[in-house]
Scaffold this motif. Sequence first.
Motif, PDB file in Angstrom:
ATOM      1  N   VAL A   1      -3.247   3.179   4.444  1.00 38.37           N
ATOM      2  CA  VAL A   1      -2.284   2.107   4.695  1.00 38.37           C
ATOM      3  C   VAL A   1      -2.687   1.241   5.890  1.00 38.37           C
ATOM      4  O   VAL A   1      -2.571   0.008   5.851  1.00 38.37           O
ATOM      5  N   PHE A   2      -3.187   1.872   6.966  1.00 39.57           N
ATOM      6  CA  PHE A   2      -3.462   1.138   8.202  1.00 39.57           C
ATOM      7  C   PHE A   2      -4.952   0.987   8.507  1.00 39.57           C
ATOM      8  O   PHE A   2      -5.312   0.387   9.522  1.00 39.57           O
ATOM      9  N   GLU A   3      -5.796   1.562   7.666  1.00 43.40           N
ATOM     10  CA  GLU A   3      -7.247   1.444   7.817  1.00 43.40           C
ATOM     11  C   GLU A   3      -7.759   2.073   9.116  1.00 43.40           C
ATOM     12  O   GLU A   3      -8.783   1.657   9.664  1.00 43.40           O
ATOM     13  N   LEU A   4      -7.039   3.068   9.646  1.00 42.48           N
ATOM     14  CA  LEU A   4      -7.572   3.824  10.772  1.00 42.48           C
ATOM     15  C   LEU A   4      -8.769   4.636  10.294  1.00 42.48           C
ATOM     16  O   LEU A   4      -8.841   5.036   9.130  1.00 42.48           O
ATOM     17  N   VAL A   5      -9.715   4.881  11.186  1.00 42.83           N
ATOM     18  CA  VAL A   5     -10.957   5.560  10.787  1.00 42.83           C
ATOM     19  C   VAL A   5     -11.114   6.854  11.578  1.00 42.83           C
ATOM     20  O   VAL A   5     -10.644   6.965  12.720  1.00 42.83           O
TER      21      VAL A   5
ATOM     22  N   ARG B   1       0.830  -1.206   0.000  1.00 42.05           N
ATOM     23  CA  ARG B   1       0.000   0.000   0.000  1.00 42.05           C
ATOM     24  C   ARG B   1       0.865   1.257   0.000  1.00 42.05           C
ATOM     25  O   ARG B   1       0.551   2.234  -0.691  1.00 42.05           O
ATOM     26  N   MET B   2       1.945   1.247   0.767  1.00 39.65           N
ATOM     27  CA  MET B   2       2.838   2.400   0.791  1.00 39.65           C
ATOM     28  C   MET B   2       3.452   2.635  -0.579  1.00 39.65           C
ATOM     29  O   MET B   2       3.502   3.769  -1.071  1.00 39.65           O
ATOM     30  N   LYS B   3       3.919   1.585  -1.190  1.00 37.66           N
ATOM     31  CA  LYS B   3       4.579   1.699  -2.492  1.00 37.66           C
ATOM     32  C   LYS B   3       3.612   2.163  -3.570  1.00 37.66           C
ATOM     33  O   LYS B   3       3.964   2.975  -4.439  1.00 37.66           O
TER      34      LYS B   3
ATOM     35  N   TYR C   1       9.856  -3.747  11.366  1.00 35.75           N
ATOM     36  CA  TYR C   1      10.221  -2.667  10.444  1.00 35.75           C
ATOM     37  C   TYR C   1      10.095  -1.329  11.161  1.00 35.75           C
ATOM     38  O   TYR C   1       9.393  -1.198  12.167  1.00 35.75           O
ATOM     39  N   SER C   2      10.754  -0.316  10.624  1.00 37.23           N
ATOM     40  CA  SER C   2      10.494   1.072  10.990  1.00 37.23           C
ATOM     41  C   SER C   2      10.274   1.849   9.701  1.00 37.23           C
ATOM     42  O   SER C   2      10.951   1.607   8.694  1.00 37.23           O
ATOM     43  N   GLY C   3       9.326   2.752   9.748  1.00 42.01           N
ATOM     44  CA  GLY C   3       9.001   3.527   8.552  1.00 42.01           C
ATOM     45  C   GLY C   3       8.670   4.958   8.899  1.00 42.01           C
ATOM     46  O   GLY C   3       8.743   5.373  10.060  1.00 42.01           O
ATOM     47  N   HIS C   4       8.301   5.728   7.868  1.00 42.15           N
ATOM     48  CA  HIS C   4       7.848   7.097   8.098  1.00 42.15           C
ATOM     49  C   HIS C   4       6.710   7.425   7.148  1.00 42.15           C
ATOM     50  O   HIS C   4       6.584   6.845   6.061  1.00 42.15           O
ATOM     51  N   ASP C   5       5.866   8.349   7.571  1.00 39.78           N
ATOM     52  CA  ASP C   5       4.759   8.806   6.740  1.00 39.78           C
ATOM     53  C   ASP C   5       5.267   9.860   5.745  1.00 39.78           C
ATOM     54  O   ASP C   5       6.486  10.144   5.699  1.00 39.78           O
TER      55      ASP C   5
ATOM     56  N   HIS D   1       1.718   5.948  -1.738  1.00 39.83           N
ATOM     57  CA  HIS D   1       2.417   6.969  -0.952  1.00 39.83           C
ATOM     58  C   HIS D   1       3.923   6.836  -1.141  1.00 39.83           C
ATOM     59  O   HIS D   1       4.656   6.447  -0.220  1.00 39.83           O
ATOM     60  N   PRO D   2       4.417   7.189  -2.323  1.00 40.35           N
ATOM     61  CA  PRO D   2       5.842   7.005  -2.626  1.00 40.35           C
ATOM     62  C   PRO D   2       6.773   7.871  -1.776  1.00 40.35           C
ATOM     63  O   PRO D   2       7.969   7.574  -1.690  1.00 40.35           O
ATOM     64  N   LYS D   3       6.267   8.925  -1.141  1.00 42.52           N
ATOM     65  CA  LYS D   3       7.117   9.759  -0.288  1.00 42.52           C
ATOM     66  C   LYS D   3       7.358   9.125   1.084  1.00 42.52           C
ATOM     67  O   LYS D   3       8.210   9.577   1.833  1.00 42.52           O
ATOM     68  N   ALA D   4       6.597   8.083   1.408  1.00 40.67           N
ATOM     69  CA  ALA D   4       6.816   7.337   2.645  1.00 40.67           C
ATOM     70  C   ALA D   4       7.784   6.199   2.365  1.00 40.67           C
ATOM     71  O   ALA D   4       7.912   5.736   1.236  1.00 40.67           O
ATOM     72  N   ASN D   5       8.455   5.738   3.417  1.00 41.50           N
ATOM     73  CA  ASN D   5       9.438   4.666   3.216  1.00 41.50           C
ATOM     74  C   ASN D   5       9.496   3.788   4.456  1.00 41.50           C
ATOM     75  O   ASN D   5       8.995   4.150   5.524  1.00 41.50           O
ATOM     76  N   ILE D   6      10.149   2.633   4.314  1.00 41.80           N
ATOM     77  CA  ILE D   6      10.212   1.683   5.407  1.00 41.80           C
ATOM     78  C   ILE D   6      11.468   0.832   5.272  1.00 41.80           C
ATOM     79  O   ILE D   6      11.951   0.601   4.164  1.00 41.80           O
TER      80      ILE D   6
END
Length: 270
Positions: A158-162, A78-80, A100-104, A83-88
Amino acid sequence: MFAKINHMAMISPNYPMLGKFYEAVFGLKTSGRTSPLGSVVYGDGYVGLNILPRRDGYVGGLDHFGMEVDDCQKVLERMKAKHPKANIVKRPSTRPFAAYSGHDPDGNVFDLAQKKDDTRSDIYADQASSNASAQRYLNKFAIRTPNAEQCADFYMDVFELVPDNKKKNVPGYHLTDGHVTLSIMPWSIPIFEGMSIKRPGPDHIGFHVENLEAFEADVKRVAGLNPYLAPVPLGGSRESDVRKALFQNNATGKLQMTDPDGTWIDVTDE
């Protein structure tokens, strides 16, 4: 829910004493599985609070939060895709909290672990079994960031938060995993008029307590018994009054306070 917020982390040169504050005031329980050379780890039976020693090159205060998901691979896809500006990146196998560690998209850091992965979650097992019915528990992690709407879309995609519709009247975007709220608030220089500038990033954490009056009495009692566990006061000078007002105007709870390091805490009994 596909994802849940499973821990929050802060950095402090006084990390052992800070842990005692959260134990004494909020009733968090510690895990006996941590090394005496590393962080202190507390929890409410659902969410962990990791208090890390301050090391060279790092600043103190709130640092990051962690997500536990059904499928890490789906998060990566989903990130790839959207949201290409995010990475992990994958973490070393010795890390107990995250695979993993990532960023928004704005660079806010999160840890990522997969549910039912015993090697990643066992450090919280003691807390979950001993404190599962805690009346005082972590209920919010708040971030202030330049592109708040874009970051909110990221966590929803990405995480389905509502969205938490109970917090419509508070600035920002408030997303929930069903138990913990991730508050994403806008950041810009004009917000800090009358006070020194706070950098973008983690802003405050939140707790739910059973009764606000009883909680305030406990805070006073603990501080009277041990001054090292007393919160840093809010307000009292022209600039600190501006900081206090900024915090109060952007909080979702009923009481705003700090821990002994000055970290902002938003408390509610609703």
